[in-house]
Design an enzyme around this catalytic site. Structure first.
Site, PDB file in Angstrom:
ATOM      1  N   THR A  80       0.804  -1.224   0.000  1.00  0.00           N
ATOM      2  CA  THR A  80       0.000   0.000   0.000  1.00  0.00           C
ATOM      3  C   THR A  80       0.838   1.275   0.000  1.00  0.00           C
ATOM      4  O   THR A  80       0.603   2.178  -0.806  1.00  0.00           O
ATOM      5  CB  THR A  80      -0.940   0.007   1.224  1.00  0.00           C
ATOM      6  OG1 THR A  80      -1.817  -1.114   1.132  1.00  0.00           O
ATOM      7  CG2 THR A  80      -1.766   1.280   1.283  1.00  0.00           C
ATOM      8  N   HIS A 487      -0.733  -9.746  -0.741  1.00  0.00           N
ATOM      9  CA  HIS A 487      -0.084  -9.203  -1.939  1.00  0.00           C
ATOM     10  C   HIS A 487       1.354  -8.862  -1.621  1.00  0.00           C
ATOM     11  O   HIS A 487       1.792  -8.992  -0.481  1.00  0.00           O
ATOM     12  CB  HIS A 487      -0.834  -7.955  -2.403  1.00  0.00           C
ATOM     13  CG  HIS A 487      -1.109  -6.992  -1.278  1.00  0.00           C
ATOM     14  ND1 HIS A 487      -0.209  -6.038  -0.870  1.00  0.00           N
ATOM     15  CD2 HIS A 487      -2.176  -6.883  -0.440  1.00  0.00           C
ATOM     16  CE1 HIS A 487      -0.712  -5.369   0.154  1.00  0.00           C
ATOM     17  NE2 HIS A 487      -1.902  -5.864   0.451  1.00  0.00           N
TER      18      HIS A 487
END
Length: 546
Positions: A80, A487
């Site tokens: 992120t 991820h």
């Protein structure tokens, strides 16, 4: 006849050379640029859920704007913090320095957070955990460049449930960045980096108890049985909430609140995106964004898609419902922009900060290679090997983010060459099950990779902040729980992101030409006729612009 042929020729040449009838207008200046990031949005969510979307959200962007269908992150890791920084700076962690959400600082000998700043204090909360600013990001964002270009008359406001999703896109010179403090507060807050008191419009929003209104039952927007684009509602691949035994719809958020960190449960539901849209709409009025002819910036990150994906996985009905509800929130947001700024007078882009992998345990159940990597077992093996091979303890100072950091003081004291330790570890680690590739600091600093995973790692590698060994796992192999998605890799499920543009100055159409996340900021800068972010490495996408 000759005159007509000449005019046709001249017009054709003007089109080719970029001339227009409005020859002295060399840039497009929308009243407002809105940069939207959907946290953990895989590209195929657009296609998978397309027929279930309504007309005025995602479909409006595709219908009225430009769809880049082959956009990828050109670095690793896909997290992120780096994602938001890269989108708005137009470069990769190699240059902007946000190498992860958290990383080991080899100078202070501690783990640091990408937005933490002990020199500031929270505003709107007494929590010591909310001391945040963009000071760790080394380069400017496109919003910073707009501020500089307009002599600070153009405003910039950043908004997200997550602090890093609000702070990093807005840049260093933003007028404000606001994020949601959950727990027992349920308020939008900022820090003294931006101001010493919340503006009246934020106070008014917090006092309205809008957050409280989302502590309600989360059921599916449509009949759950019609969500055939997703897996079964009840399965063993989802996490769920504490206090509810079955991981199935509906979820009574008010009832589950106390067992799930209070207002944080809103973040981890589809309603977190609705609350973000509410706050972004309030910001348009509160900050008078797009109210004059000087271009303003509004950055909005929808964070709840990430929380839901981590909890329930990319194939869940929960993630599908979250995207269908987000589609409705986008439609509501665009309608507000039409009414408050003016249709055709603003420009929007939408992308993601990374994708996500299918739950590996699910992939294994359908015979697709996948797995789970135990970091603690790996760290023990590595440390034992180094101790046995070099007869010294503590040569590895830290192992995190799939990187190993050496203790250079001990290397020097024991007369051990950095090169020898690198090469020995690279060979040893490569023998480990589930390890696919290993790269050393010497390889990444002295060589130049132009393709493949090595190129992605190099662009995500910051000489000053990154480690001495980088480890790459096998495809669909993660260090995570057996439920939910995550991820971070350089594989397609993590790198392939949506990229949509629409509004003033944007062409209509689509392309399958490969584009990069780092192309977004230069393209918007070119649209506005402003200087590119100072570390930008991406390219302008000319086919997107009128």
């Amino acid at each position: 006849m000759i005159k007509k042929i000449f005019l046709i020729f001249w017009c054709a040449m003007g089109s080719i050379m970029g001339y227009s009838q409005d020859a002295d207008k060399i840039n497009t200046s929308p009243k407002l640029v809105v940069g939207i990031v959907v946290d953990q949005m895989r590209y195929d969510y657009l296609t998978r859920f397309y027929n279930r979307f309504e007309n005025d959200g995602f479909k409006r962007m595709i219908r009225e704007g430009y769809n880049c269908k082959n956009t990828h992150f050109d670095y690793v890791p896909t997290y992120t913090g780096p994602g938001h920084a890269s989108i708005f700076t137009g470069t990769t962690p190699q240059n902007h320095g946000i190498i992860s959400n958290n990383w080991y600082d080899k100078f202070s000998k501690e783990s640091v957070y990408c937005a933490s700043d002990s020199s500031v204090k929270a505003v709107g909360s007494d929590s010591e955990l909310e001391r945040m600013s963009p000071h760790r990001m080394k380069t400017t964002t496109v919003a910073d460049q707009n501020r500089l270009h307009t002599q600070l008359r153009g405003k910039t406001i950043g908004i997200a449930i997550k602090d890093r999703g609000a702070i990093l896109p807005a840049g260093h010179s933003a007028n404000g960045a606001y994020w949601f403090r959950g727990k027992d507060e349920g308020k939008w807050i900022t820090s003294t980096y931006y101001r010493n008191e919340l503006p009246n419009w934020v106070k008014k929003f917090n006092d309205s108890d809008q957050a409280e209104s989302y502590l309600k039952v989360w059921g599916t927007l449509h009949d759950t049985k019609t969500y055939v684009e997703s897996g079964p509602d009840q399965n063993v691949f989802e996490g769920g909430y504490k206090g509810k035994e079955e991981v199935t719809f509906p979820y009574d958020l008010k009832k589950l609140k106390d067992q799930n960190m209070g207002y944080d449960i809103i973040k981890a539901s589809a309603y977190g995106n609705s609350l973000t849209a509410d706050f972004a709409i309030a910001a348009i009025d509160g900050e008078q964004l797009g109210a004059d002819d000087v271009t303003d910036f509004l950055t909005v990150s929808f964070s709840s898609t990430d929380y839901v994906g981590h909890n329930f996985g990319v194939n869940s009905k929960e993630i599908q419902d979250t995207y269908l509800r987000l589609d409705a929130d986008l439609a509501r947001f665009f309608n507000a922009l039409d009414a408050k700024v003016g249709k055709g007078k603003y420009t929007v882009f939408l992308t993601a900060d990374h994708g996500a992998v299918h739950v590996p345990s699910y992939l294994q159940s359908v015979k697709i290679p996948a797995g789970y990597f135990d970091r603690d077992v790996f760290a023990t093996k590595v440390n034992n090997y180094v101790k046995e091979e070099f007869k010294v303890e503590g040569l590895i100072e830290n192992i995190s983010n799939n990187q190993l950091f050496f203790d250079y003081t001990k290397l020097k004291k024991n007369n051990i060459a950095k090169k020898d330790l690198q090469e020995a570890l690279a060979h040893f680690i490569l023998q480990e099950d589930q390890v696919d590739k290993v790269f050393t600091r010497d390889q990444l600093e002295k060589g130049e990779y132009t393709r493949g995973i090595a190129s992605l790692i190099q662009k995500g590698y910051n000489q000053k902040r990154s480690g001495d060994i980088v480890v790459v796992m096998d495809p669909a192999t993660i260090s995570y729980s057996k439920t939910g998605s995550t991820h971070g890799s350089g594989l397609m499920y993590d790198t392939h992101a949506p990229l949509l543009f629409f509004g003033q100055g944007i062409e209509k159409g689509s392309t399958t030409v490969e584009t990069k996340i780092t192309d977004i900021a230069p393209t918007i800068a070119a649209l506005l006729g402003i200087a590119f972010p100072n570390g930008a490495t991406g390219d302008v996408l000319p086919f997107v612009l009128k």
